[in-house]
Design a protein around this motif. Structure first.
Motif, mmCIF file in Angstrom:
data_model
loop_
_atom_site.group_PDB
_atom_site.id
_atom_site.type_symbol
_atom_site.label_atom_id
_atom_site.label_comp_id
_atom_site.label_asym_id
_atom_site.label_seq_id
_atom_site.Cartn_x
_atom_site.Cartn_y
_atom_site.Cartn_z
ATOM 1 N N MET A 149 -24.997 3.883 13.334
ATOM 2 C CA MET A 149 -24.877 4.278 14.673
ATOM 3 C C MET A 149 -23.463 4.325 15.127
ATOM 4 O O MET A 149 -22.881 5.234 15.798
ATOM 5 C CB MET A 149 -25.367 3.042 15.429
ATOM 6 N N TYR A 150 -22.631 3.616 14.320
ATOM 7 C CA TYR A 150 -21.005 3.733 14.754
ATOM 8 C C TYR A 150 -20.197 4.464 13.467
ATOM 9 O O TYR A 150 -20.780 3.909 12.428
ATOM 10 C CB TYR A 150 -20.333 2.322 15.130
ATOM 11 N N GLU A 151 -19.537 4.922 13.668
ATOM 12 C CA GLU A 151 -18.664 5.555 12.643
ATOM 13 C C GLU A 151 -17.365 4.503 12.311
ATOM 14 O O GLU A 151 -16.899 3.855 13.076
ATOM 15 C CB GLU A 151 -17.955 6.935 13.003
ATOM 16 N N PRO A 152 -17.367 4.319 11.073
ATOM 17 C CA PRO A 152 -16.328 3.197 10.441
ATOM 18 C C PRO A 152 -15.146 3.792 10.788
ATOM 19 O O PRO A 152 -14.633 4.942 10.640
ATOM 20 C CB PRO A 152 -16.499 2.967 9.072
ATOM 21 N N ILE A 153 -14.188 2.804 11.090
ATOM 22 C CA ILE A 153 -12.616 3.113 11.327
ATOM 23 C C ILE A 153 -11.835 3.539 9.980
ATOM 24 O O ILE A 153 -12.131 2.791 8.872
ATOM 25 C CB ILE A 153 -11.847 1.998 11.900
ATOM 26 N N ARG A 154 -11.535 4.696 9.789
ATOM 27 C CA ARG A 154 -10.938 5.184 8.584
ATOM 28 C C ARG A 154 -9.287 4.892 8.658
ATOM 29 O O ARG A 154 -8.897 5.128 7.402
ATOM 30 C CB ARG A 154 -11.368 6.853 8.477
ATOM 31 N N THR A 155 -8.604 4.780 9.632
ATOM 32 C CA THR A 155 -7.124 4.489 9.607
ATOM 33 C C THR A 155 -6.779 3.157 10.192
ATOM 34 O O THR A 155 -7.619 2.680 10.755
ATOM 35 C CB THR A 155 -6.627 5.805 10.424
ATOM 36 N N PRO A 156 -5.714 2.852 9.603
ATOM 37 C CA PRO A 156 -5.319 1.459 10.259
ATOM 38 C C PRO A 156 -4.895 1.558 11.590
ATOM 39 O O PRO A 156 -4.628 2.658 12.339
ATOM 40 C CB PRO A 156 -4.016 1.139 9.484
ATOM 41 N N SER A 157 -5.249 0.425 12.401
ATOM 42 C CA SER A 157 -5.035 0.728 14.000
ATOM 43 C C SER A 157 -3.668 0.505 14.297
ATOM 44 O O SER A 157 -2.722 -0.348 13.640
ATOM 45 C CB SER A 157 -5.651 -0.712 14.531
ATOM 46 N N VAL A 158 -3.257 0.867 15.534
ATOM 47 C CA VAL A 158 -1.843 0.952 15.590
ATOM 48 C C VAL A 158 -1.506 -0.458 16.340
ATOM 49 O O VAL A 158 -0.678 -0.745 16.819
ATOM 50 C CB VAL A 158 -1.430 1.962 16.828
ATOM 51 N N HIS A 159 -2.581 -1.249 16.629
ATOM 52 C CA HIS A 159 -2.363 -2.497 17.106
ATOM 53 C C HIS A 159 -2.308 -3.592 16.023
ATOM 54 O O HIS A 159 -2.243 -4.848 16.530
ATOM 55 C CB HIS A 159 -3.530 -2.828 18.082
ATOM 56 N N THR A 160 -2.290 -3.416 15.107
ATOM 57 C CA THR A 160 -2.188 -4.521 13.885
ATOM 58 C C THR A 160 -0.673 -4.828 13.881
ATOM 59 O O THR A 160 0.245 -4.395 14.376
ATOM 60 C CB THR A 160 -2.171 -4.018 12.338
ATOM 61 N N THR A 161 -0.725 -6.036 13.417
ATOM 62 C CA THR A 161 0.751 -6.804 13.445
ATOM 63 C C THR A 161 1.596 -6.296 12.401
ATOM 64 O O THR A 161 1.321 -5.818 11.423
ATOM 65 C CB THR A 161 0.512 -8.510 13.660
ATOM 66 N N ALA A 162 2.922 -6.408 12.448
ATOM 67 C CA ALA A 162 4.014 -6.284 11.306
ATOM 68 C C ALA A 162 4.243 -7.188 10.550
ATOM 69 O O ALA A 162 5.316 -7.162 10.127
ATOM 70 C CB ALA A 162 5.140 -5.842 12.463
ATOM 71 N N ASP A 163 3.422 -8.172 10.354
ATOM 72 C CA ASP A 163 3.590 -9.214 9.683
ATOM 73 C C ASP A 163 3.930 -8.818 8.074
ATOM 74 O O ASP A 163 4.644 -9.257 7.304
ATOM 75 C CB ASP A 163 2.598 -10.293 9.437
ATOM 76 N N ASP A 164 3.280 -7.725 7.716
ATOM 77 C CA ASP A 164 3.465 -7.177 6.357
ATOM 78 C C ASP A 164 4.799 -6.220 6.330
ATOM 79 O O ASP A 164 4.932 -5.499 5.361
ATOM 80 C CB ASP A 164 2.321 -6.334 6.022
ATOM 81 N N ALA A 165 5.447 -6.064 7.356
ATOM 82 C CA ALA A 165 6.729 -5.461 7.369
ATOM 83 C C ALA A 165 7.677 -5.794 6.348
ATOM 84 O O ALA A 165 7.759 -6.786 5.885
ATOM 85 C CB ALA A 165 7.387 -5.344 8.721
ATOM 86 N N ASP A 166 8.426 -4.891 5.757
ATOM 87 C CA ASP A 166 9.369 -4.893 4.490
ATOM 88 C C ASP A 166 10.968 -5.163 5.272
ATOM 89 O O ASP A 166 11.766 -4.718 4.514
ATOM 90 C CB ASP A 166 9.434 -3.622 3.886
ATOM 91 N N PHE A 167 10.929 -5.907 5.924
ATOM 92 C CA PHE A 167 12.245 -6.440 6.446
ATOM 93 C C PHE A 167 12.117 -7.904 6.661
ATOM 94 O O PHE A 167 11.150 -8.680 6.869
ATOM 95 C CB PHE A 167 12.683 -5.806 7.882
ATOM 96 N N PRO A 168 13.698 -8.505 6.620
ATOM 97 C CA PRO A 168 13.469 -10.049 6.431
ATOM 98 C C PRO A 168 13.531 -10.446 7.815
ATOM 99 O O PRO A 168 13.815 -9.995 8.943
ATOM 100 C CB PRO A 168 15.028 -10.241 5.813
ATOM 101 N N HIS A 169 12.769 -11.800 7.946
ATOM 102 C CA HIS A 169 12.746 -12.453 8.919
ATOM 103 C C HIS A 169 13.530 -13.448 9.049
ATOM 104 O O HIS A 169 13.920 -14.110 7.847
ATOM 105 C CB HIS A 169 11.120 -12.913 9.295
#
Length: 134
Positions: free
Chosen positions: A1-21
Motif C-alpha cells: 500500500m505504501y511505498e518504502p522511503i528510498r532516500t534518507p530523510s532531511v530531518h535526521t539528526t547530524a549525530d553522525d557528522a564528521d566534525f568534532p563536538h
C-alpha cells in the motif's frame, strides 16, 4: 500500500557528522577564558599590573598558552573602565561558578570588589546614581 522511503530523510539528526563536538566543560572553558581575556585588557588599560598578571595566569591555564597583553589605550575615563571591568568580572564569576572553577571564581569576585571600591572612591559618580546602571 505504501511505498518504502528510498532516500534518507532531511530531518535526521547530524549525530553522525564528521566534525568534532565539544563538551559542555570545554565550551565553558572557552567562554571563561574569553571573559577573563576581556577583563585582562581593561585591567591592563587601567595600569593594574599585579592584578593583570593574576588574570593572565588564569587565561593561560584555560587556553594552554599565555594571552596577548593589551597595549593600546582608549582614553576612556577611569570610572568607565572600572564599570566595564566590574561587569566583565561578574560575567567571569558566573561562568566560573557554573563550571565549579574555584580559583577563577575567587579571582573574579576579588576583581569585582576592587572595581567596586575604585568606583566608590572616584569623584565623578553623582550622588544617587546607580553604578553600572545604563
Amino acid at each position: 500500500m505504501y511505498e518504502p522511503i528510498r532516500t534518507p530523510s532531511v530531518h535526521t539528526t547530524a549525530d553522525d557528522a564528521d566534525f568534532p563536538h565539544r563538551s559542555r566543560e570545554e565550551e565553558l572553558d572557552i567562554q571563561l577564558a574569553g571573559h577573563l581575556a576581556a577583563l585582562l585588557a581593561v585591567t591592563d588599560e587601567l595600569g593594574l599590573g599585579p592584578a593583570g598578571d593574576r588574570i593572565a595566569e588564569q587565561v593561560a591555564r584555560l587556553r594552554g598558552a599565555p594571552p596577548a597583553r593589551h597595549a593600546a589605550l582608549t582614553d576612556a575615563a577611569p570610572a568607565s573602565l572600572h564599570r566595564r571591568a566590574h561587569a566583565l568580572a561578574g560575567r567571569a564569576l558566573l561562568v566560573a561558578a557554573s563550571r565549579a572553577d574555584t580559583t577563577a571564581a575567587i579571582l573574579a569576585a576579588q576583581r569585582m570588589d576592587a572595581h567596586t571600591e575604585a568606583l566608590a572612591s572616584t569623584a565623578d559618580t553623582a550622588p544617587g546614581q546607580l553604578i553600572g546602571a545604563h
